[in-house]
Design a protein around this motif. Structure first.
Motif, PDB file in Angstrom:
ATOM      1  N   LYS A 107       0.829  -1.203   0.000  1.00  0.00           N
ATOM      2  CA  LYS A 107       0.000   0.000   0.000  1.00  0.00           C
ATOM      3  C   LYS A 107       0.866   1.257   0.000  1.00  0.00           C
ATOM      4  O   LYS A 107       0.528   2.263  -0.623  1.00  0.00           O
ATOM      5  CB  LYS A 107      -0.926  -0.009   1.221  1.00  0.00           C
ATOM      6  CG  LYS A 107      -1.946  -1.143   1.184  1.00  0.00           C
ATOM      7  CD  LYS A 107      -2.818  -1.162   2.437  1.00  0.00           C
ATOM      8  CE  LYS A 107      -3.817  -2.310   2.364  1.00  0.00           C
ATOM      9  NZ  LYS A 107      -4.663  -2.393   3.560  1.00  0.00           N
ATOM     10  N   PHE A 108       1.998   1.179   0.699  1.00  0.00           N
ATOM     11  CA  PHE A 108       2.895   2.330   0.730  1.00  0.00           C
ATOM     12  C   PHE A 108       3.479   2.596  -0.657  1.00  0.00           C
ATOM     13  O   PHE A 108       3.647   3.732  -1.086  1.00  0.00           O
ATOM     14  CB  PHE A 108       4.021   2.077   1.733  1.00  0.00           C
ATOM     15  CG  PHE A 108       4.998   3.211   1.830  1.00  0.00           C
ATOM     16  CD1 PHE A 108       4.643   4.404   2.443  1.00  0.00           C
ATOM     17  CD2 PHE A 108       6.281   3.101   1.288  1.00  0.00           C
ATOM     18  CE1 PHE A 108       5.547   5.458   2.518  1.00  0.00           C
ATOM     19  CE2 PHE A 108       7.175   4.151   1.359  1.00  0.00           C
ATOM     20  CZ  PHE A 108       6.806   5.338   1.980  1.00  0.00           C
ATOM     21  N   ILE A 146       0.872   4.463  -2.616  1.00  0.00           N
ATOM     22  CA  ILE A 146       0.635   5.849  -2.192  1.00  0.00           C
ATOM     23  C   ILE A 146       1.832   6.730  -2.524  1.00  0.00           C
ATOM     24  O   ILE A 146       1.689   7.919  -2.828  1.00  0.00           O
ATOM     25  CB  ILE A 146       0.299   5.924  -0.682  1.00  0.00           C
ATOM     26  CG1 ILE A 146      -0.272   7.304  -0.312  1.00  0.00           C
ATOM     27  CG2 ILE A 146       1.519   5.628   0.180  1.00  0.00           C
ATOM     28  CD1 ILE A 146      -1.593   7.622  -0.909  1.00  0.00           C
ATOM     29  N   TRP A 175      -5.141   4.184   1.590  1.00  0.00           N
ATOM     30  CA  TRP A 175      -4.130   4.535   2.589  1.00  0.00           C
ATOM     31  C   TRP A 175      -4.770   5.088   3.861  1.00  0.00           C
ATOM     32  O   TRP A 175      -4.362   4.739   4.971  1.00  0.00           O
ATOM     33  CB  TRP A 175      -3.159   5.546   1.994  1.00  0.00           C
ATOM     34  CG  TRP A 175      -2.103   5.973   2.981  1.00  0.00           C
ATOM     35  CD1 TRP A 175      -2.016   7.135   3.665  1.00  0.00           C
ATOM     36  CD2 TRP A 175      -0.997   5.175   3.419  1.00  0.00           C
ATOM     37  NE1 TRP A 175      -0.934   7.143   4.478  1.00  0.00           N
ATOM     38  CE2 TRP A 175      -0.275   5.939   4.361  1.00  0.00           C
ATOM     39  CE3 TRP A 175      -0.536   3.905   3.094  1.00  0.00           C
ATOM     40  CZ2 TRP A 175       0.873   5.470   4.975  1.00  0.00           C
ATOM     41  CZ3 TRP A 175       0.602   3.431   3.722  1.00  0.00           C
ATOM     42  CH2 TRP A 175       1.295   4.218   4.650  1.00  0.00           C
ATOM     43  N   ASN A 214      -6.152   2.325   5.819  1.00  0.00           N
ATOM     44  CA  ASN A 214      -5.055   1.578   6.424  1.00  0.00           C
ATOM     45  C   ASN A 214      -4.581   2.234   7.717  1.00  0.00           C
ATOM     46  O   ASN A 214      -4.365   1.561   8.731  1.00  0.00           O
ATOM     47  CB  ASN A 214      -3.894   1.501   5.423  1.00  0.00           C
ATOM     48  CG  ASN A 214      -2.737   0.669   5.948  1.00  0.00           C
ATOM     49  OD1 ASN A 214      -2.751  -0.542   5.893  1.00  0.00           O
ATOM     50  ND2 ASN A 214      -1.722   1.358   6.476  1.00  0.00           N
TER      51      ASN A 214
END
Length: 462
Positions: free
Chosen positions: A184-185, A188, A276, A279
């Protein structure tokens, strides 16, 4: 076998009694043989004879819920049964021989002559009775404490298990969740956003984190908002919208908040930004769950510490009575929840603090509250009032159970009196309560009718 005074010298309790009195005892008694497995007395028998066990052993057992529990052992050259001035009338257990036995038995009819003409023998037998009573009381007080400890331990173990299990589950879930963060990082970090766009996301996100609103939505309202939010996210090309809505709504992140982010960052980057945000919120929620569970454990440990007063010397300490009652209620919370009992507390503010033995007074609250809970059916109501009454702190513990029969009110504080079945109480709880209150120069009274039993404890302020 012919019994002689010299044989009775082996019985330590009467070894110093003059020989003529021992001979009188022999002459007025009968010698009885009991085979192994026989009974020297049985439950319900009248306690109408004194016996000296010259040979063998006898196990004394009581019936506890269909099981026989050994409570004492009578050994060779020991005295048992009826004794001068004893008020015991009926045997509550069985005396079973573990090997062939012989006993010298004196009928109770001879006690008048015994006490009138044989002082030294009477004195020795009365000493046996007082020693037996003292040991019996000591053992039953210990059993009462162990029963109370068992109840509190079981409830406390259950109460500790819930938050500790919650911590373990949340920790496992958090570890699994953090394993997905790198992917996910990566997504983003690839988003090309201006500082202004990032500020909008940050402001919206950290406003929810810093000033997390209280979620007061009912089930119906929440279901409706989840449907609206899920539809809105799907319309804006967000995949797995259903999985995101729960966490977003937990932080009251509604359509209005998401509209601001969508307007600022645009449709291309919006799905990645929302993923994000969800999350971060999920991580925050899991940490909150672990923190809340740890706080519950800390509160329980503090209550145990306060309840036992284990960090203080065993001396009288100026103490807030209300604190001990609250700790006791925390310790007994599991039992209260099991019956669905509603607790109402009416505590006067700014009360003086009397000097008390904290652990002992907490034992008073435990016994009184435990009895009140036992007396109530499901969905009962327990009322506790604490206020100043002149030079005393008055505490009332009131339950809405069936009440105490009028004929029992005068004996409710007597040693060994109990209305509970064998194995559920020793009859020492209220006797211990009264003794502790009297040691504090206080007073305890009880009034009862159907639907309202009130134990009132008054402790002097000075």
């Amino acid at each position: 076998m012919e019994v002689t005074p010299q044989d009775l010298r082996n019985v330590s309790a009467i070894s110093e009694v003059p020989e003529d009195q021992l001979q009188w005892l022999i002459d007025n008694s009968r010698l009885e043989s009991i085979p192994k497995g026989g009974f020297i007395f049985q439950k319900g028998d009248a306690i109408d004879k004194l016996f000296i066990l010259l040979e063998g052993e006898v196990d004394v057992k009581v019936d506890q819920n269909g099981n026989y529990k050994q409570v004492a052992k009578i050994r060779t050259n020991e005295i048992s049964g009826a004794l001068p001035y004893s008020r015991a009338t009926t045997a509550i257990g069985f005396g079973e021989t573990t090997r062939n036995a012989k006993a010298l038995i004196l009928p109770k009819e001879a006690f008048n002559e015994l006490t009138r003409n044989h002082f030294e023998l009477t004195e020795a037998l009365v000493h046996v009775m007082t020693s037996r009573t003292r040991e019996f009381a000591k053992r039953n007080v210990q059993e009462e404490k162990m029963m109370a400890l068992g109840k509190l331990s079981a409830g406390l173990a259950h109460e500790l298990n819930n938050p500790s299990s919650a911590m373990a589950r949340s920790a496992v879930a958090l570890k699994k969740h953090l394993g997905n963060v790198p992917e996910k990082f990566k997504r983003i970090i690839s988003v090309k956003a201006t500082p202004e766009q990032i500020d909008v996301i940050n402001d919206t996100l950290f406003e929810k984190l810093t000033h997390r609103p209280e979620n007061t939505m009912g089930l119906l309202e929440r279901t409706e908002k989840e449907e609206v939010l899920e539809t809105w996210l799907e319309d804006h090309q967000v995949e797995n919208a259903y999985e995101l809505t729960e966490t977003l709504l937990d932080f009251c992140m509604d359509v209005d908040a998401l509209e601001r982010i969508y307007t600022a960052i645009g449709d291309r980057n919006f799905p990645t930004a929302i993923e994000w945000i969800e999350n971060v919120l999920t991580t925050e929620k899991m940490v909150d769950e672990i923190q809340e569970a740890a706080q519950r454990i800390s509160t329980l440990v503090s209550s145990v510490k306060s309840y036992t007063h284990m960090d203080s010397a065993p001396e009288r300490t100026a103490t807030d009575i209300r604190k001990g009652i609250k700790s006791t209620l925390t310790m007994m919370n599991h039992k209260l929840k099991q019956k669905g009992i509603v607790v109402e507390k009416y505590f006067e503010e700014e009360l003086p603090e009397p000097k008390i033995m904290v652990s002992e007074i907490n034992q008073v609250w435990t016994n009184l509250i435990d009895n009140a809970v036992d007396a109530m059916d499901q969905q009962g109501r327990l009322t506790i009032k604490v206020n100043r009454d002149g030079n005393f702190i008055k505490t009332e513990i009131i339950d809405n159970g069936e009440g105490i029969p009028k004929e029992n009110l005068s004996t409710i504080f007597d040693p060994f009196f109990t209305t509970k079945p064998i194995g559920e109480g020793t009859g020492m709880g209220l006797e211990v309560v009264k003794r502790i209150i009297q040691q504090h120069n206080g007073d305890i009274k009880v009034s009862s009718r159907k639907g309202e039993t009130n134990f009132t404890v008054c402790l002097p302020i000075e």
